[in-house]
Write a protein that holds these residues in place. Structure first.
Motif, PDB file in Angstrom:
ATOM      1  N   PRO A 113       0.807  -1.192   0.138  1.00 37.55           N
ATOM      2  CA  PRO A 113      -0.087   0.067   0.086  1.00 37.55           C
ATOM      3  C   PRO A 113       0.874   1.292  -0.053  1.00 37.55           C
ATOM      4  CG  PRO A 113      -0.953  -1.732   1.403  1.00 37.55           C
ATOM      5  CD  PRO A 113       0.579  -2.182   0.987  1.00 37.55           C
ATOM      6  N   GLY A 114       2.077   1.305   0.694  1.00 44.72           N
ATOM      7  CA  GLY A 114       2.721   2.251   0.717  1.00 44.72           C
ATOM      8  C   GLY A 114       3.497   2.887  -0.618  1.00 44.72           C
ATOM      9  N   ASP A 115       3.541   1.949  -1.340  1.00 43.45           N
ATOM     10  CA  ASP A 115       3.999   1.968  -2.656  1.00 43.45           C
ATOM     11  C   ASP A 115       3.290   2.896  -3.648  1.00 43.45           C
ATOM     12  OD1 ASP A 115       6.130   0.437  -2.308  1.00 43.45           O
ATOM     13  OD2 ASP A 115       5.170  -1.366  -2.998  1.00 43.45           O
ATOM     14  N   LEU A 116       2.058   3.029  -3.169  1.00 45.46           N
ATOM     15  CA  LEU A 116       1.047   3.919  -3.765  1.00 45.46           C
ATOM     16  C   LEU A 116       0.895   5.351  -3.375  1.00 45.46           C
ATOM     17  CD1 LEU A 116      -1.627   1.402  -4.462  1.00 45.46           C
ATOM     18  CD2 LEU A 116      -0.153   2.001  -6.048  1.00 45.46           C
ATOM     19  N   ALA A 117       1.650   5.592  -2.491  1.00 43.31           N
ATOM     20  CA  ALA A 117       1.688   6.930  -2.003  1.00 43.31           C
ATOM     21  C   ALA A 117       2.074   8.104  -2.952  1.00 43.31           C
ATOM     22  CB  ALA A 117       2.576   6.984  -0.841  1.00 43.31           C
ATOM     23  N   PRO A 118       3.050   7.954  -3.820  1.00 41.31           N
ATOM     24  CA  PRO A 118       3.432   9.024  -4.929  1.00 41.31           C
ATOM     25  C   PRO A 118       2.013   9.183  -5.641  1.00 41.31           C
ATOM     26  CG  PRO A 118       5.210   7.406  -4.732  1.00 41.31           C
ATOM     27  CD  PRO A 118       3.842   6.655  -4.126  1.00 41.31           C
ATOM     28  N   PHE A 119       1.080   8.323  -5.862  1.00 42.74           N
ATOM     29  CA  PHE A 119       0.117   8.262  -6.724  1.00 42.74           C
ATOM     30  C   PHE A 119      -1.241   8.981  -5.939  1.00 42.74           C
ATOM     31  CE2 PHE A 119       2.664   4.945  -8.068  1.00 42.74           C
ATOM     32  CZ  PHE A 119       3.068   5.519  -9.316  1.00 42.74           C
ATOM     33  N   ALA A 120      -1.404   8.880  -4.668  1.00 38.44           N
ATOM     34  CA  ALA A 120      -2.505   9.192  -3.878  1.00 38.44           C
ATOM     35  C   ALA A 120      -2.656  10.630  -3.861  1.00 38.44           C
ATOM     36  CB  ALA A 120      -2.254   8.531  -2.700  1.00 38.44           C
ATOM     37  N   VAL A 129      -6.067   2.813   1.250  1.00 39.97           N
ATOM     38  CA  VAL A 129      -5.372   2.354  -0.032  1.00 39.97           C
ATOM     39  C   VAL A 129      -5.535   0.653   0.183  1.00 39.97           C
ATOM     40  CG1 VAL A 129      -3.523   2.072  -1.192  1.00 39.97           C
ATOM     41  CG2 VAL A 129      -4.235   4.382  -0.575  1.00 39.97           C
ATOM     42  N   THR A 130      -4.850   0.439   1.485  1.00 44.60           N
ATOM     43  CA  THR A 130      -4.944  -1.046   2.109  1.00 44.60           C
ATOM     44  C   THR A 130      -6.227  -1.643   1.992  1.00 44.60           C
ATOM     45  OG1 THR A 130      -3.158  -0.713   3.449  1.00 44.60           O
ATOM     46  CG2 THR A 130      -4.572  -2.601   3.886  1.00 44.60           C
ATOM     47  N   ALA A 131      -7.623  -0.901   2.394  1.00 50.65           N
ATOM     48  CA  ALA A 131      -8.773  -1.572   2.064  1.00 50.65           C
ATOM     49  C   ALA A 131      -9.319  -1.722   0.721  1.00 50.65           C
ATOM     50  CB  ALA A 131      -9.748  -0.541   2.880  1.00 50.65           C
ATOM     51  N   ALA A 132      -8.700  -0.643  -0.352  1.00 50.28           N
ATOM     52  CA  ALA A 132      -9.118  -0.924  -1.532  1.00 50.28           C
ATOM     53  C   ALA A 132      -8.325  -1.981  -2.150  1.00 50.28           C
ATOM     54  CB  ALA A 132      -8.633   0.745  -2.498  1.00 50.28           C
ATOM     55  N   LEU A 133      -7.022  -2.231  -2.064  1.00 44.39           N
ATOM     56  CA  LEU A 133      -6.304  -3.273  -2.444  1.00 44.39           C
ATOM     57  C   LEU A 133      -6.800  -4.879  -2.012  1.00 44.39           C
ATOM     58  CD1 LEU A 133      -2.717  -1.998  -2.228  1.00 44.39           C
ATOM     59  CD2 LEU A 133      -4.092  -2.182  -4.315  1.00 44.39           C
ATOM     60  N   GLU A 134      -7.618  -4.842  -0.933  1.00 42.35           N
ATOM     61  CA  GLU A 134      -7.931  -6.036  -0.301  1.00 42.35           C
ATOM     62  C   GLU A 134      -9.234  -6.243  -0.622  1.00 42.35           C
ATOM     63  OE1 GLU A 134      -7.023  -5.657   3.764  1.00 42.35           O
ATOM     64  OE2 GLU A 134      -4.865  -6.097   3.786  1.00 42.35           O
ATOM     65  N   GLU A 135     -10.032  -5.396  -1.144  1.00 40.31           N
ATOM     66  CA  GLU A 135     -11.462  -5.622  -1.679  1.00 40.31           C
ATOM     67  C   GLU A 135     -11.468  -6.941  -2.504  1.00 40.31           C
ATOM     68  OE1 GLU A 135     -15.017  -6.137  -3.422  1.00 40.31           O
ATOM     69  OE2 GLU A 135     -14.664  -4.594  -1.865  1.00 40.31           O
ATOM     70  N   THR A 136     -12.252  -7.651  -2.160  1.00 45.17           N
ATOM     71  CA  THR A 136     -12.517  -8.904  -3.071  1.00 45.17           C
ATOM     72  C   THR A 136     -13.936  -9.149  -3.613  1.00 45.17           C
ATOM     73  OG1 THR A 136     -13.389 -10.324  -1.175  1.00 45.17           O
ATOM     74  CG2 THR A 136     -10.848 -10.026  -1.415  1.00 45.17           C
TER      75      THR A 136
END
Length: 188
Positions: A113-120, A129-136
């Motif tokens: 999730p921290g790798d997406l910080a430059p884009f957020a 971001v973590t919740a979005a990535l873990e959405e199933t």
């Protein structure tokens, strides 16, 4: 939708990057980012390099175009590829099975999730971001659009296949010929 790559460079720089590749793309600037979306069926390479989504997502960007965030669906997998800035960056990957959880994919460096910080966008938390990535529960294209929306980035309509903005940019014939020579040399 085949593939979308967001870059922080201008449309002119992104167009130059597209011309040096093998996939024809639509290029448009939106909300401080340049959207590069693969033109369906417009890859000019022989198998196994004839899938525009795989080729565009795997293609590295140089320092003039980085950072980049690529999103697409390859077979039954939704894929996010993030490349930050710097002289020695590596792509990080999030691969999700259709309506499932994230899976490790071979030797690909996993996206955190921290790798997406430059884009957020401003105010987006790591927890969001973590919740979005873990959405199933969302289908693949909707999941990718959801991640973009959480990050406050443009392109959700593109990943859903609802829009294809920008001018079509074709690869340069010299790039195509060079790629064909390299691909041919690598065959057994």
């Amino acid at each position: 939708m085949s593939a979308l790559v967001l870059v922080s460079a201008s449309a002119a720089s992104a167009s130059t990057w597209v011309r040096r590749g093998v996939v024809a793309c639509h290029v448009a600037e939106q909300h401080g980012w340049t959207l590069v979306s693969a033109a369906p069926g417009r890859v000019a390479a022989a198998a196994p390099y004839d899938d525009p989504t795989s080729v565009l997502l795997a293609r590295p960007v140089g320092p003039r175009v980085a950072p980049s965030l690529g999103l697409g669906v390859v077979g039954d997998r939704a894929v996010i590829a993030a490349q930050s800035t710097g002289w020695r960056t590596m792509k990080r990957w999030a691969v999700r099975m259709r309506r499932g959880s994230l899976v490790r994919q071979g030797d690909l460096a996993p996206l955190r999730p921290g790798d997406l910080a430059p884009f957020a966008g401003a105010g987006v938390s790591t927890a969001e971001v973590t919740a979005a990535l873990e959405e199933t529960q969302l289908p693949s294209h909707d999941w990718l659009a959801h991640v973009l929306q959480v990050l406050q980035l443009p392109g959700a309509q593109v990943v859903r296949g609802e829009d294809q903005p920008g001018a079509l940019v074709e690869p340069d014939p010299r790039s195509l010929a060079g790629f064909a020579r390299v691909a041919e040399d690598g065959r057994p």
